[in-house]
Design a protein around this motif. Structure first.
Motif, PDB file in Angstrom:
ATOM      1  N   ALA A  98      -3.652  -3.184  -7.406  1.00 41.52           N
ATOM      2  CA  ALA A  98      -4.292  -1.878  -7.226  1.00 41.52           C
ATOM      3  C   ALA A  98      -4.060  -1.055  -8.484  1.00 41.52           C
ATOM      4  O   ALA A  98      -3.102  -1.291  -9.232  1.00 41.52           O
ATOM      5  CB  ALA A  98      -3.722  -1.171  -6.011  1.00 41.52           C
ATOM      6  N   GLU A  99      -4.941  -0.087  -8.718  1.00 45.82           N
ATOM      7  CA  GLU A  99      -4.754   0.875  -9.797  1.00 45.82           C
ATOM      8  C   GLU A  99      -4.535   2.253  -9.184  1.00 45.82           C
ATOM      9  O   GLU A  99      -5.233   2.639  -8.255  1.00 45.82           O
ATOM     10  CB  GLU A  99      -5.953   0.896 -10.748  1.00 45.82           C
ATOM     11  CG  GLU A  99      -6.006  -0.282 -11.689  1.00 45.82           C
ATOM     12  CD  GLU A  99      -7.023  -0.092 -12.804  1.00 45.82           C
ATOM     13  OE1 GLU A  99      -7.787   0.897 -12.749  1.00 45.82           O
ATOM     14  OE2 GLU A  99      -7.049  -0.911 -13.731  1.00 45.82           O
ATOM     15  N   ARG A 100      -3.548   2.955  -9.694  1.00 46.84           N
ATOM     16  CA  ARG A 100      -3.234   4.289  -9.187  1.00 46.84           C
ATOM     17  C   ARG A 100      -3.009   5.242 -10.356  1.00 46.84           C
ATOM     18  O   ARG A 100      -2.412   4.877 -11.362  1.00 46.84           O
ATOM     19  CB  ARG A 100      -1.961   4.262  -8.322  1.00 46.84           C
ATOM     20  CG  ARG A 100      -2.073   3.450  -7.048  1.00 46.84           C
ATOM     21  CD  ARG A 100      -2.914   4.160  -6.003  1.00 46.84           C
ATOM     22  NE  ARG A 100      -2.869   3.461  -4.729  1.00 46.84           N
ATOM     23  CZ  ARG A 100      -3.695   2.486  -4.359  1.00 46.84           C
ATOM     24  NH1 ARG A 100      -4.630   2.076  -5.211  1.00 46.84           N
ATOM     25  NH2 ARG A 100      -3.586   1.903  -3.178  1.00 46.84           N
ATOM     26  N   ARG A 101      -3.505   6.454 -10.206  1.00 45.80           N
ATOM     27  CA  ARG A 101      -3.221   7.516 -11.178  1.00 45.80           C
ATOM     28  C   ARG A 101      -2.069   8.324 -10.605  1.00 45.80           C
ATOM     29  O   ARG A 101      -2.214   9.018  -9.596  1.00 45.80           O
ATOM     30  CB  ARG A 101      -4.468   8.383 -11.388  1.00 45.80           C
ATOM     31  CG  ARG A 101      -4.365   9.322 -12.574  1.00 45.80           C
ATOM     32  CD  ARG A 101      -5.748   9.733 -13.046  1.00 45.80           C
ATOM     33  NE  ARG A 101      -5.698  10.900 -13.909  1.00 45.80           N
ATOM     34  CZ  ARG A 101      -6.711  11.313 -14.663  1.00 45.80           C
ATOM     35  NH1 ARG A 101      -7.848  10.635 -14.652  1.00 45.80           N
ATOM     36  NH2 ARG A 101      -6.591  12.388 -15.428  1.00 45.80           N
ATOM     37  N   ILE A 102      -0.905   8.219 -11.225  1.00 42.01           N
ATOM     38  CA  ILE A 102       0.326   8.750 -10.643  1.00 42.01           C
ATOM     39  C   ILE A 102       0.842   9.939 -11.447  1.00 42.01           C
ATOM     40  O   ILE A 102       0.588  10.069 -12.645  1.00 42.01           O
ATOM     41  CB  ILE A 102       1.414   7.662 -10.568  1.00 42.01           C
ATOM     42  CG1 ILE A 102       1.797   7.203 -11.984  1.00 42.01           C
ATOM     43  CG2 ILE A 102       0.930   6.472  -9.730  1.00 42.01           C
ATOM     44  CD1 ILE A 102       2.965   6.245 -12.023  1.00 42.01           C
ATOM     45  N   GLU A 157       0.837  -1.203   0.000  1.00 44.43           N
ATOM     46  CA  GLU A 157       0.000   0.000   0.000  1.00 44.43           C
ATOM     47  C   GLU A 157       0.871   1.252   0.000  1.00 44.43           C
ATOM     48  O   GLU A 157       0.599   2.220  -0.717  1.00 44.43           O
ATOM     49  CB  GLU A 157      -0.919  -0.014   1.218  1.00 44.43           C
ATOM     50  CG  GLU A 157      -1.998   1.044   1.195  1.00 44.43           C
ATOM     51  CD  GLU A 157      -3.051   0.795   0.134  1.00 44.43           C
ATOM     52  OE1 GLU A 157      -3.756   1.754  -0.237  1.00 44.43           O
ATOM     53  OE2 GLU A 157      -3.168  -0.354  -0.335  1.00 44.43           O
ATOM     54  N   SER A 192       2.424   1.671  -3.462  1.00 44.01           N
ATOM     55  CA  SER A 192       1.429   2.128  -4.432  1.00 44.01           C
ATOM     56  C   SER A 192       1.156   3.615  -4.304  1.00 44.01           C
ATOM     57  O   SER A 192       0.931   4.313  -5.302  1.00 44.01           O
ATOM     58  CB  SER A 192       0.121   1.341  -4.264  1.00 44.01           C
ATOM     59  OG  SER A 192       0.334  -0.043  -4.426  1.00 44.01           O
ATOM     60  N   ASN A 193       1.187   4.119  -3.088  1.00 43.45           N
ATOM     61  CA  ASN A 193       0.841   5.521  -2.850  1.00 43.45           C
ATOM     62  C   ASN A 193       2.010   6.476  -3.065  1.00 43.45           C
ATOM     63  O   ASN A 193       1.807   7.692  -3.088  1.00 43.45           O
ATOM     64  CB  ASN A 193       0.291   5.687  -1.428  1.00 43.45           C
ATOM     65  CG  ASN A 193      -1.061   5.020  -1.264  1.00 43.45           C
ATOM     66  OD1 ASN A 193      -1.826   4.917  -2.209  1.00 43.45           O
ATOM     67  ND2 ASN A 193      -1.357   4.545  -0.064  1.00 43.45           N
TER      68      ASN A 193
END
Length: 475
Positions: free
Chosen positions: A370-374, A112, A115-116
């Protein structure tokens, strides 16, 4: 320093008859129409021919790869000759530290966090930019396998077609992150005199082995379960490695191999003494566009790619190995559609001779994702940077938002600083005149070293005489 540079090139296969092979068809529709015109017996011969060609090609490329690496050898230091019968164990700096899997909740929390904190860096190129991922917290990759893939690119809130990004600056990217979280541990023990080793149905290739180190190749799906390693010394204490690397072996892209293999199996399934119309009616919907493209790419790979690799490698034994490897890396990056990792080579060395190499694999796994918009930044937020014209294989210069300052016309151009660039093909340093959009060569015999302040730079001569120049940047 030992420099390892291994390569095997790929052989071109051609049709053994005068009839058209799949590489000569422009489309799946054209190929199927051609088969329709053949007699039932000729259809059977065509199918049989393709089965033989595909099987032969895939068997060859399986063992033929490109591998390059730099290493200090299997042992980072001179090999140790230890008399284990008389050694004073109390004076040896060995800790009996077993390999363990962290608590699953700990790994999930680390995933987590990773990912963040994930972000990406854009490296300009035409027609395609490339992107590299980065994270402030990357400890997650030390246990279990982590993979990321780009799903979508954005400029502000506007979605961009990834095939047409080119020099457009990307501000955000949607990425999917997958992590294979291990629950159970399995181990493979290898003795230092082993020539081959079998594990999980694979015959693993041992490239080099000694009492202090081992190099071996793991298939990608096995490497996907690889967690770590230890060495076992004669008193059964475990020792950690003092040198470790994992380098990919490149070959025919796995997706091409997969599609070509599926096509070959389908041809085999319908290969009979005579392929009548009714049988062809059943064959056509099963022969997918993906299979056809896989065979087309296999054909192109073994004709064009092989020739281009031969040109890159050449026959010049005096060629600079660093220059060859740089060109190979660039070639692989610009031909990702055809070249991809097919195996992973592990290089592991230990501070003491060991009686066993212990490799650990995840036996039971849980995949979380997970999907993340980075956010995406440019490679040189600090100013101007080189970019590659992937078709012409030439370099130019753009500013930090993709505006072209210098058209691509240099064979080898790297950024030395905000204002200086170096062309290694002719060993010339250039000063970037942004106002006039020119690269102006530095005085002959001088090499840029570093900047002291905005208008003051240090240079050195071939005799290592250091001088400083005040430059009019003319911006």
């Amino acid at each position: 320093m030992r420099i390892t540079f291994l390569f095997l090139l790929f052989l071109f296969f051609a049709s053994c008859t005068g009839k058209k092979d799949i590489g000569q068809f422009d489309s799946r529709t054209e190929m199927l129409a051609h088969i329709r015109k053949l007699s039932p017996q000729d259809r059977a011969n065509f199918f049989k021919q393709q089965v033989q060609l595909i099987d032969t090609a895939l068997a060859k490329v399986k063992e033929q790869t490109i591998y390059f690496s730099f290493s200090m050898g299997l042992s980072s230091g001179d090999p140790k000759d230890v008399n284990w019968d008389t050694v004073n164990w109390n004076q040896m700096d060995i800790q009996n530290k077993a390999f363990v899997i962290p608590n699953p909740d700990t790994l999930k929390a680390a995933f987590e966090s990773y990912s963040n904190t994930l972000k990406a860096v854009q490296r300009f190129g035409v027609p395609h930019s490339s992107f590299e991922l980065d994270a402030a917290d990357d400890n997650i990759s030390e246990t279990g396998q982590l993979s990321t893939s780009f799903k979508q690119l954005f400029q502000g809130n506007k979605s961009l077609d990834s095939s047409k990004v080119g020099l457009l600056p990307v501000s955000q990217a949607l990425v999917e992150i997958k992590y294979q979280l291990p629950h159970e541990l399995d181990s493979l023990a290898i003795v230092p005199d082993a020539k081959t080793v079998k594990y999980m149905g694979y015959d693993l290739t041992i490239d080099t082995i000694s009492p202090q180190g081992i190099e071996l190749d793991l298939p990608l799906d096995l490497y996907y379960n690889y967690l770590g390693h230890r060495g076992k010394i004669p008193n059964d204490k475990l020792v950690e490695s003092n040198s470790y690397s994992a380098m990919p072996l490149y070959g025919l892209h796995p997706e091409i191999q997969k599609q070509a293999k599926s096509a070959g199996q389908l041809f085999q399934k319908f290969q009979t003494a005579a392929v009548e119309d009714a049988m062809l009616d059943r064959f056509e919907p099963q022969f997918t566009e993906g299979m056809f493209q896989g065979l087309k790419k296999l054909n192109y790979y073994q004709s064009a790619i092989e020739k281009e690799l031969k040109v890159l490698l050449g026959d010049n034994k005096n060629a600079d190995v660093f220059d060859v490897i740089k060109k190979l890396r660039e070639y692989i990056e610009s031909n990702e559609e055809y070249l991809g990792p097919v195996e992973q080579r592990l290089s592991i060395s230990f501070p003491y001779p060991v009686k066993q190499f212990l490799l650990y694999f995840g036996k039971s796994n849980e995949t979380i994702k997970a999907e993340r918009r980075i956010p995406v930044s440019r490679a040189a937020s600090y100013g101007y940077m080189t970019y590659l014209d992937q078709k012409e294989k030439k370099y130019g210069i753009v500013d930090s938002i993709g505006n072209v300052i210098i058209e691509p016309r240099f064979k080898e151009l790297t950024r030395s600083s905000q204002d200086y660039f170096f062309d290694s093909s002719d060993s010339i340093d250039y000063f970037l005149n942004v106002k006039d959009k020119k690269l102006e060569p530095v005085k002959t015999g001088y090499r840029f070293e570093r900047k002291l302040e905005a208008n003051l730079s240090i240079f050195k001569t071939k005799r290592n005489i250091w001088v400083s120049f005040v430059m009019d940047k003319r911006k």
